[in-house]
Design a protein around this motif. Structure first.
Motif, PDB file in Angstrom:
ATOM      1  N   ARG A 212       0.874  -1.170   0.000  1.00  9.11           N
ATOM      2  CA  ARG A 212       0.000   0.000   0.000  1.00  9.11           C
ATOM      3  C   ARG A 212       0.914   1.222   0.000  1.00  9.11           C
ATOM      4  O   ARG A 212       1.879   1.284   0.750  1.00  9.11           O
ATOM      5  CB  ARG A 212      -0.886  -0.006   1.226  1.00  9.11           C
ATOM      6  N   HIS A 213       0.608   2.189  -0.862  1.00 11.15           N
ATOM      7  CA  HIS A 213       1.477   3.357  -0.993  1.00 11.15           C
ATOM      8  C   HIS A 213       0.716   4.641  -0.720  1.00 11.15           C
ATOM      9  O   HIS A 213      -0.475   4.746  -0.990  1.00 11.15           O
ATOM     10  CB  HIS A 213       2.075   3.424  -2.400  1.00 11.15           C
ATOM     11  N   GLU A 214       1.435   5.628  -0.227  1.00 15.10           N
ATOM     12  CA  GLU A 214       0.888   6.954  -0.012  1.00 15.10           C
ATOM     13  C   GLU A 214       1.111   7.790  -1.266  1.00 15.10           C
ATOM     14  O   GLU A 214       1.942   7.458  -2.108  1.00 15.10           O
ATOM     15  CB  GLU A 214       1.580   7.614   1.174  1.00 15.10           C
ATOM     16  N   ALA A 215       0.394   8.897  -1.368  1.00 11.75           N
ATOM     17  CA  ALA A 215       0.542   9.798  -2.510  1.00 11.75           C
ATOM     18  C   ALA A 215       1.998  10.225  -2.656  1.00 11.75           C
ATOM     19  O   ALA A 215       2.667  10.532  -1.674  1.00 11.75           O
ATOM     20  CB  ALA A 215      -0.352  11.013  -2.330  1.00 11.75           C
ATOM     21  N   GLY A 216       2.490  10.214  -3.872  1.00 14.28           N
ATOM     22  CA  GLY A 216       3.845  10.653  -4.161  1.00 14.28           C
ATOM     23  C   GLY A 216       4.939   9.647  -3.865  1.00 14.28           C
ATOM     24  O   GLY A 216       6.111   9.952  -4.033  1.00 14.28           O
ATOM     25  N   ALA A 217       4.574   8.434  -3.448  1.00 13.93           N
ATOM     26  CA  ALA A 217       5.588   7.430  -3.090  1.00 13.93           C
ATOM     27  C   ALA A 217       6.419   7.039  -4.311  1.00 13.93           C
ATOM     28  O   ALA A 217       5.909   6.900  -5.416  1.00 13.93           O
ATOM     29  CB  ALA A 217       4.933   6.204  -2.481  1.00 13.93           C
ATOM     30  N   ILE A 218       7.704   6.866  -4.072  1.00 14.25           N
ATOM     31  CA  ILE A 218       8.656   6.452  -5.104  1.00 14.25           C
ATOM     32  C   ILE A 218       9.232   5.100  -4.687  1.00 14.25           C
ATOM     33  O   ILE A 218       9.519   4.864  -3.522  1.00 14.25           O
ATOM     34  CB  ILE A 218       9.807   7.478  -5.233  1.00 14.25           C
ATOM     35  N   VAL A 219       9.408   4.217  -5.658  1.00 12.76           N
ATOM     36  CA  VAL A 219       9.981   2.899  -5.407  1.00 12.76           C
ATOM     37  C   VAL A 219      11.343   2.838  -6.089  1.00 12.76           C
ATOM     38  O   VAL A 219      11.478   3.180  -7.266  1.00 12.76           O
ATOM     39  CB  VAL A 219       9.059   1.782  -5.965  1.00 12.76           C
ATOM     40  N   ARG A 220      12.347   2.411  -5.348  1.00 13.20           N
ATOM     41  CA  ARG A 220      13.684   2.206  -5.924  1.00 13.20           C
ATOM     42  C   ARG A 220      13.735   0.780  -6.449  1.00 13.20           C
ATOM     43  O   ARG A 220      13.483  -0.172  -5.707  1.00 13.20           O
ATOM     44  CB  ARG A 220      14.761   2.425  -4.869  1.00 13.20           C
TER      45      ARG A 220
ATOM     46  N   GLU B 137      14.427   4.678 -10.248  1.00 20.48           N
ATOM     47  CA  GLU B 137      13.273   4.923  -9.393  1.00 20.48           C
ATOM     48  C   GLU B 137      12.046   5.096 -10.268  1.00 20.48           C
ATOM     49  O   GLU B 137      12.143   5.586 -11.403  1.00 20.48           O
ATOM     50  CB  GLU B 137      13.480   6.173  -8.546  1.00 20.48           C
ATOM     51  N   ILE B 138      10.890   4.713  -9.717  1.00 16.86           N
ATOM     52  CA  ILE B 138       9.637   4.796 -10.455  1.00 16.86           C
ATOM     53  C   ILE B 138       8.532   5.160  -9.467  1.00 16.86           C
ATOM     54  O   ILE B 138       8.608   4.805  -8.284  1.00 16.86           O
ATOM     55  CB  ILE B 138       9.348   3.443 -11.178  1.00 16.86           C
ATOM     56  N   ASP B 139       7.545   5.906  -9.930  1.00 20.49           N
ATOM     57  CA  ASP B 139       6.401   6.200  -9.069  1.00 20.49           C
ATOM     58  C   ASP B 139       5.774   4.891  -8.618  1.00 20.49           C
ATOM     59  O   ASP B 139       5.681   3.936  -9.392  1.00 20.49           O
ATOM     60  CB  ASP B 139       5.349   7.020  -9.814  1.00 20.49           C
ATOM     61  N   ALA B 140       5.328   4.853  -7.385  1.00 19.25           N
ATOM     62  CA  ALA B 140       4.736   3.637  -6.835  1.00 19.25           C
ATOM     63  C   ALA B 140       3.378   3.310  -7.460  1.00 19.25           C
ATOM     64  O   ALA B 140       2.999   2.149  -7.540  1.00 19.25           O
ATOM     65  CB  ALA B 140       4.587   3.769  -5.318  1.00 19.25           C
ATOM     66  N   LEU B 141       2.688   4.324  -7.914  1.00 17.53           N
ATOM     67  CA  LEU B 141       1.343   4.148  -8.465  1.00 17.53           C
ATOM     68  C   LEU B 141       1.265   4.812  -9.834  1.00 17.53           C
ATOM     69  O   LEU B 141       2.055   5.700 -10.150  1.00 17.53           O
ATOM     70  CB  LEU B 141       0.311   4.788  -7.529  1.00 17.53           C
ATOM     71  N   PRO B 142       0.285   4.419 -10.647  1.00 16.38           N
ATOM     72  CA  PRO B 142       0.107   5.105 -11.936  1.00 16.38           C
ATOM     73  C   PRO B 142      -0.179   6.593 -11.744  1.00 16.38           C
ATOM     74  O   PRO B 142      -0.682   7.005 -10.697  1.00 16.38           O
ATOM     75  CB  PRO B 142      -1.107   4.397 -12.549  1.00 16.38           C
ATOM     76  N   TYR B 143       0.128   7.376 -12.755  1.00 18.43           N
ATOM     77  CA  TYR B 143      -0.115   8.823 -12.706  1.00 18.43           C
ATOM     78  C   TYR B 143      -1.564   9.071 -12.339  1.00 18.43           C
ATOM     79  O   TYR B 143      -2.444   8.448 -12.887  1.00 18.43           O
ATOM     80  CB  TYR B 143       0.205   9.456 -14.070  1.00 18.43           C
ATOM     81  N   PRO B 144      -1.808   9.910 -11.358  1.00 21.78           N
ATOM     82  CA  PRO B 144      -0.989  10.930 -10.726  1.00 21.78           C
ATOM     83  C   PRO B 144      -0.253  10.477  -9.465  1.00 21.78           C
ATOM     84  O   PRO B 144       0.127  11.310  -8.638  1.00 21.78           O
ATOM     85  CB  PRO B 144      -1.991  12.030 -10.411  1.00 21.78           C
ATOM     86  N   ASN B 145      -0.027   9.194  -9.288  1.00 18.41           N
ATOM     87  CA  ASN B 145       0.717   8.631  -8.152  1.00 18.41           C
ATOM     88  C   ASN B 145       0.062   8.993  -6.823  1.00 18.41           C
ATOM     89  O   ASN B 145       0.718   9.381  -5.868  1.00 18.41           O
ATOM     90  CB  ASN B 145       2.184   9.076  -8.179  1.00 18.41           C
ATOM     91  N   ASP B 146      -1.270   8.854  -6.800  1.00 18.77           N
ATOM     92  CA  ASP B 146      -2.041   9.176  -5.594  1.00 18.77           C
ATOM     93  C   ASP B 146      -3.175   8.155  -5.464  1.00 18.77           C
ATOM     94  O   ASP B 146      -4.029   8.069  -6.351  1.00 18.77           O
ATOM     95  CB  ASP B 146      -2.617  10.588  -5.725  1.00 18.77           C
ATOM     96  N   PRO B 147      -3.191   7.368  -4.378  1.00 13.89           N
ATOM     97  CA  PRO B 147      -4.231   6.344  -4.241  1.00 13.89           C
ATOM     98  C   PRO B 147      -5.638   6.922  -4.116  1.00 13.89           C
ATOM     99  O   PRO B 147      -6.620   6.223  -4.344  1.00 13.89           O
ATOM    100  CB  PRO B 147      -3.836   5.591  -2.969  1.00 13.89           C
ATOM    101  N   ALA B 148      -5.758   8.219  -3.806  1.00 15.46           N
ATOM    102  CA  ALA B 148      -7.067   8.848  -3.677  1.00 15.46           C
ATOM    103  C   ALA B 148      -7.615   9.307  -5.027  1.00 15.46           C
ATOM    104  O   ALA B 148      -8.770   9.703  -5.117  1.00 15.46           O
ATOM    105  CB  ALA B 148      -6.978  10.031  -2.716  1.00 15.46           C
ATOM    106  N   GLU B 149      -6.790   9.263  -6.063  1.00 14.61           N
ATOM    107  CA  GLU B 149      -7.216   9.706  -7.395  1.00 14.61           C
ATOM    108  C   GLU B 149      -7.180   8.545  -8.384  1.00 14.61           C
ATOM    109  O   GLU B 149      -6.315   7.682  -8.299  1.00 14.61           O
ATOM    110  CB  GLU B 149      -6.303  10.822  -7.902  1.00 14.61           C
ATOM    111  N   ALA B 150      -8.111   8.567  -9.317  1.00 18.38           N
ATOM    112  CA  ALA B 150      -8.143   7.538 -10.360  1.00 18.38           C
ATOM    113  C   ALA B 150      -6.943   7.718 -11.285  1.00 18.38           C
ATOM    114  O   ALA B 150      -6.550   8.849 -11.583  1.00 18.38           O
ATOM    115  CB  ALA B 150      -9.434   7.641 -11.167  1.00 18.38           C
TER     116      ALA B 150
END
Length: 121
Positions: free
Chosen positions: A20-28, A62-75
């Motif tokens: 589970r990731h927070e908004a703006g999370a980056i994964v190495r 490094e890559i964003d943890a989630l698809p753009y916009p890298n925020d679990p609260a947004e589609a």
């Protein structure tokens, strides 16, 4: 009383946990080998678009943890072409990852055939 297996098969690997990731999370993503593509006959395979499971090396990135916009609260933003996706990345001081980086991030360090484990679902 336990049972003894006489099978020579290796035990199955544990399925990866979905973090589970927070908004703006980056994964190495560590550098290393990625098995690019898939084996002929693999369910869901598109041979006209995939290599035949070739080992390739990648440097760490490094890559964003989630698809753009890298925020679990947004589609996630869908249906965007390569040029627009690249512009969105550049606006955030990032770059669009290339195909092998995406594949390595999805497969993880264990080179899972699918992001969620061994079997096609």
């Amino acid at each position: 009383m336990g049972s003894l297996s006489t099978s020579a098969e290796a035990p199955p690997r544990a399925e990866p946990e979905v973090p589970r990731h927070e908004a703006g999370a980056i994964v190495r993503v560590s550098g290393g080998t990625v098995l690019a593509g898939s084996l002929p006959g693999t369910p869901g395979r598109r041979p006209e678009h995939e290599m035949d499971d070739q080992e390739l090396s990648l440097a760490p990135y490094e890559i964003d943890a989630l698809p753009y916009p890298n925020d679990p609260a947004e589609a996630p933003l869908l249906g965007v072409g390569h040029g627009r996706a690249g512009s969105l990345c550049e606006a955030e001081g990032k770059r669009l990852c290339h195909e092998l980086e995406w594949e390595r991030a999805c497969k993880g360090p264990e080179n899972w055939p699918y992001p969620y484990g061994e079997r096609y679902d």
